[in-house]
Design a protein around this motif. Structure first.
Motif, PDB file in Angstrom:
ATOM      1  N   ILE A  10       0.845  -1.204   0.000  1.00 11.22           N
ATOM      2  CA  ILE A  10       0.000   0.000   0.000  1.00 11.22           C
ATOM      3  C   ILE A  10       0.875   1.246   0.000  1.00 11.22           C
ATOM      4  CG2 ILE A  10      -1.797   1.272   1.236  1.00 11.22           C
ATOM      5  CD1 ILE A  10      -2.663  -1.507   0.003  1.00 11.22           C
ATOM      6  N   GLN A  11       1.957   1.211   0.771  1.00  4.12           N
ATOM      7  CA  GLN A  11       2.886   2.339   0.798  1.00  4.12           C
ATOM      8  C   GLN A  11       3.493   2.587  -0.578  1.00  4.12           C
ATOM      9  OE1 GLN A  11       3.377   4.355   3.665  1.00  4.12           O
ATOM     10  NE2 GLN A  11       4.167   5.651   2.036  1.00  4.12           N
ATOM     11  N   ASP A  12       3.729   1.512  -1.334  1.00  3.55           N
ATOM     12  CA  ASP A  12       4.271   1.659  -2.688  1.00  3.55           C
ATOM     13  C   ASP A  12       3.311   2.449  -3.580  1.00  3.55           C
ATOM     14  OD1 ASP A  12       6.509   0.209  -1.922  1.00  3.55           O
ATOM     15  OD2 ASP A  12       5.842  -1.654  -2.886  1.00  3.55           O
ATOM     16  N   ILE A  13       2.017   2.218  -3.425  1.00  3.91           N
ATOM     17  CA  ILE A  13       1.020   2.979  -4.201  1.00  3.91           C
ATOM     18  C   ILE A  13       1.069   4.441  -3.789  1.00  3.91           C
ATOM     19  CG2 ILE A  13      -1.445   3.295  -4.679  1.00  3.91           C
ATOM     20  CD1 ILE A  13      -1.736   0.237  -4.061  1.00  3.91           C
ATOM     21  N   ILE A  14       1.105   4.684  -2.492  1.00  2.00           N
ATOM     22  CA  ILE A  14       1.151   6.052  -1.976  1.00  2.00           C
ATOM     23  C   ILE A  14       2.419   6.759  -2.454  1.00  2.00           C
ATOM     24  CG2 ILE A  14       1.271   7.450   0.137  1.00  2.00           C
ATOM     25  CD1 ILE A  14      -0.418   5.100   1.435  1.00  2.00           C
ATOM     26  N   ASP A  15       3.541   6.058  -2.388  1.00  2.00           N
ATOM     27  CA  ASP A  15       4.820   6.645  -2.802  1.00  2.00           C
ATOM     28  C   ASP A  15       4.878   6.960  -4.298  1.00  2.00           C
ATOM     29  OD1 ASP A  15       5.673   6.480  -0.175  1.00  2.00           O
ATOM     30  OD2 ASP A  15       6.917   4.700  -0.503  1.00  2.00           O
ATOM     31  N   ALA A  16       4.070   6.243  -5.088  1.00  2.00           N
ATOM     32  CA  ALA A  16       4.048   6.498  -6.533  1.00  2.00           C
ATOM     33  C   ALA A  16       3.434   7.857  -6.852  1.00  2.00           C
ATOM     34  CB  ALA A  16       3.284   5.382  -7.250  1.00  2.00           C
ATOM     35  N   GLY A  17       2.797   8.448  -5.854  1.00  2.00           N
ATOM     36  CA  GLY A  17       2.236   9.782  -6.029  1.00  2.00           C
ATOM     37  C   GLY A  17       0.832   9.745  -6.578  1.00  2.00           C
ATOM     38  N   PRO A  18       0.174  10.881  -6.619  1.00  2.76           N
ATOM     39  CA  PRO A  18      -1.186  10.913  -7.159  1.00  2.76           C
ATOM     40  C   PRO A  18      -1.217  10.428  -8.607  1.00  2.76           C
ATOM     41  CG  PRO A  18      -0.660  12.977  -6.070  1.00  2.76           C
ATOM     42  CD  PRO A  18       0.617  12.190  -6.151  1.00  2.76           C
ATOM     43  N   LEU A  19      -2.329   9.817  -8.972  1.00  2.61           N
ATOM     44  CA  LEU A  19      -2.495   9.384 -10.353  1.00  2.61           C
ATOM     45  C   LEU A  19      -2.399  10.585 -11.276  1.00  2.61           C
ATOM     46  CD1 LEU A  19      -5.463   6.928  -9.824  1.00  2.61           C
ATOM     47  CD2 LEU A  19      -3.246   6.315 -10.814  1.00  2.61           C
ATOM     48  N   PRO A  20      -1.572  10.494 -12.289  1.00  3.05           N
ATOM     49  CA  PRO A  20      -1.484  11.603 -13.239  1.00  3.05           C
ATOM     50  C   PRO A  20      -2.611  11.523 -14.262  1.00  3.05           C
ATOM     51  CG  PRO A  20      -0.005   9.867 -13.912  1.00  3.05           C
ATOM     52  CD  PRO A  20      -0.635   9.420 -12.609  1.00  3.05           C
ATOM     53  N   THR A  21      -2.806  12.575 -14.968  1.00  3.29           N
ATOM     54  CA  THR A  21      -3.690  12.533 -16.115  1.00  3.29           C
ATOM     55  C   THR A  21      -2.909  11.926 -17.280  1.00  3.29           C
ATOM     56  OG1 THR A  21      -5.045  13.814 -17.636  1.00  3.29           O
ATOM     57  CG2 THR A  21      -3.144  14.932 -16.720  1.00  3.29           C
ATOM     58  N   TRP A  22      -3.581  11.243 -18.163  1.00  2.00           N
ATOM     59  CA  TRP A  22      -2.885  10.612 -19.289  1.00  2.00           C
ATOM     60  C   TRP A  22      -2.259  11.639 -20.218  1.00  2.00           C
ATOM     61  CZ3 TRP A  22      -4.556  11.733 -24.175  1.00  2.00           C
ATOM     62  CH2 TRP A  22      -5.847  12.276 -24.296  1.00  2.00           C
ATOM     63  N   SER A  28       0.634   8.088 -19.338  1.00  2.00           N
ATOM     64  CA  SER A  28       0.104   6.746 -19.581  1.00  2.00           C
ATOM     65  C   SER A  28       0.999   5.678 -18.953  1.00  2.00           C
ATOM     66  CB  SER A  28      -0.044   6.480 -21.069  1.00  2.00           C
ATOM     67  OG  SER A  28      -1.045   7.304 -21.614  1.00  2.00           O
ATOM     68  N   ALA A  29       2.296   5.858 -19.050  1.00  2.00           N
ATOM     69  CA  ALA A  29       3.234   4.884 -18.473  1.00  2.00           C
ATOM     70  C   ALA A  29       3.146   4.890 -16.943  1.00  2.00           C
ATOM     71  CB  ALA A  29       4.659   5.184 -18.920  1.00  2.00           C
ATOM     72  N   ARG A  30       3.055   6.073 -16.347  1.00  4.84           N
ATOM     73  CA  ARG A  30       2.923   6.151 -14.880  1.00  4.84           C
ATOM     74  C   ARG A  30       1.608   5.565 -14.420  1.00  4.84           C
ATOM     75  NH1 ARG A  30       3.116  11.493 -12.524  1.00  4.84           N
ATOM     76  NH2 ARG A  30       2.953  10.301 -10.598  1.00  4.84           N
ATOM     77  N   ILE A  31       0.535   5.853 -15.155  1.00  5.90           N
ATOM     78  CA  ILE A  31      -0.770   5.287 -14.808  1.00  5.90           C
ATOM     79  C   ILE A  31      -0.694   3.771 -14.847  1.00  5.90           C
ATOM     80  CG2 ILE A  31      -3.149   4.978 -15.603  1.00  5.90           C
ATOM     81  CD1 ILE A  31      -2.995   7.969 -16.530  1.00  5.90           C
ATOM     82  N   SER A  32      -0.093   3.244 -15.880  1.00  8.87           N
ATOM     83  CA  SER A  32       0.031   1.793 -16.018  1.00  8.87           C
ATOM     84  C   SER A  32       0.802   1.187 -14.851  1.00  8.87           C
ATOM     85  CB  SER A  32       0.710   1.457 -17.351  1.00  8.87           C
ATOM     86  OG  SER A  32       0.823   0.071 -17.505  1.00  8.87           O
ATOM     87  N   PRO A  59      -6.506  14.233 -10.947  1.00 10.05           N
ATOM     88  CA  PRO A  59      -7.544  15.131 -11.436  1.00 10.05           C
ATOM     89  C   PRO A  59      -8.608  14.477 -12.318  1.00 10.05           C
ATOM     90  CG  PRO A  59      -5.553  15.401 -12.711  1.00 10.05           C
ATOM     91  CD  PRO A  59      -5.224  14.438 -11.611  1.00 10.05           C
ATOM     92  N   ASP A  60      -8.354  13.251 -12.798  1.00  5.31           N
ATOM     93  CA  ASP A  60      -9.339  12.602 -13.664  1.00  5.31           C
ATOM     94  C   ASP A  60      -9.349  11.101 -13.393  1.00  5.31           C
ATOM     95  OD1 ASP A  60      -7.137  11.522 -15.059  1.00  5.31           O
ATOM     96  OD2 ASP A  60      -7.259  13.008 -16.661  1.00  5.31           O
ATOM     97  N   ASP A  61      -9.957  10.342 -14.288  1.00  4.14           N
ATOM     98  CA  ASP A  61     -10.090   8.901 -14.035  1.00  4.14           C
ATOM     99  C   ASP A  61      -8.827   8.116 -14.361  1.00  4.14           C
ATOM    100  OD1 ASP A  61     -10.183   8.734 -16.817  1.00  4.14           O
ATOM    101  OD2 ASP A  61     -11.882   7.353 -16.822  1.00  4.14           O
ATOM    102  N   ALA A  62      -7.807   8.780 -14.860  1.00  2.22           N
ATOM    103  CA  ALA A  62      -6.513   8.152 -15.130  1.00  2.22           C
ATOM    104  C   ALA A  62      -6.679   6.839 -15.894  1.00  2.22           C
ATOM    105  CB  ALA A  62      -5.717   7.950 -13.840  1.00  2.22           C
ATOM    106  N   LEU A  63      -7.405   6.925 -16.995  1.00  2.00           N
ATOM    107  CA  LEU A  63      -7.632   5.769 -17.862  1.00  2.00           C
ATOM    108  C   LEU A  63      -8.252   4.594 -17.110  1.00  2.00           C
ATOM    109  CD1 LEU A  63      -4.265   5.937 -19.873  1.00  2.00           C
ATOM    110  CD2 LEU A  63      -6.507   6.811 -20.566  1.00  2.00           C
ATOM    111  N   GLY A  64      -9.075   4.911 -16.123  1.00  2.00           N
ATOM    112  CA  GLY A  64      -9.763   3.871 -15.355  1.00  2.00           C
ATOM    113  C   GLY A  64      -9.075   3.480 -14.062  1.00  2.00           C
ATOM    114  N   ALA A  65      -7.839   3.894 -13.871  1.00  2.00           N
ATOM    115  CA  ALA A  65      -7.106   3.522 -12.658  1.00  2.00           C
ATOM    116  C   ALA A  65      -7.740   4.124 -11.405  1.00  2.00           C
ATOM    117  CB  ALA A  65      -5.638   3.927 -12.759  1.00  2.00           C
TER     118      ALA A  65
END
Length: 113
Positions: A10-22, A28-32, A59-65
């Motif tokens: 879970i910390q790894d998800i948090i550390d990846a930072g907020p979902l970017p917009t595509w 797209s690569a970060r969202i993936s 800020p958005d749905d980040a390609l469904g993520a």
């Protein structure tokens, strides 16, 4: 209140930072990459982890993520009674959507009683 450590996955998800917009460079690569972390996260998450994960909405749905993240948060045991956004994320549309779903669950519970 008992403090429970946030698990590494879970910390790894948090550390990846907020979902970017595509639309962002490498968005797209970060969202993936973040979506892969979300998909591999252990469930259910704890209530504390669920609150911390609200920091990861972008800020958005980040390609469904963002939907996958929302559903991960909703695996928490207190998901149907939680109040999300007290960590400064209340203005995020995804956090508002979580709170709307909590309110809907409460309405459904009242109707069945």
């Amino acid at each position: 209140m008992d403090f429970m450590a946030i698990r590494q996955a879970i910390q790894d998800i948090i550390d990846a930072g907020p979902l970017p917009t595509w639309r962002e460079p490498d968005g797209s690569a970060r969202i993936s990459a973040i979506a892969g972390l979300i998909d591999q996260a252990p469930t259910p998450v704890t209530d504390e982890e669920a609150q911390a994960l609200t920091l990861c909405f972008g800020p958005d749905d980040a390609l469904g993520a963002a939907w996958a993240l929302l559903h991960l948060i909703e695996t928490a045991p207190g998901a149907t009674t939680a109040t999300y956004g007290e960590n400064g994320t209340a203005d995020n549309e995804w956090v508002q959507k979580l709170n709307e779903r909590v309110a809907y669950a409460a309405d459904e519970e009242e109707e069945t009683n």
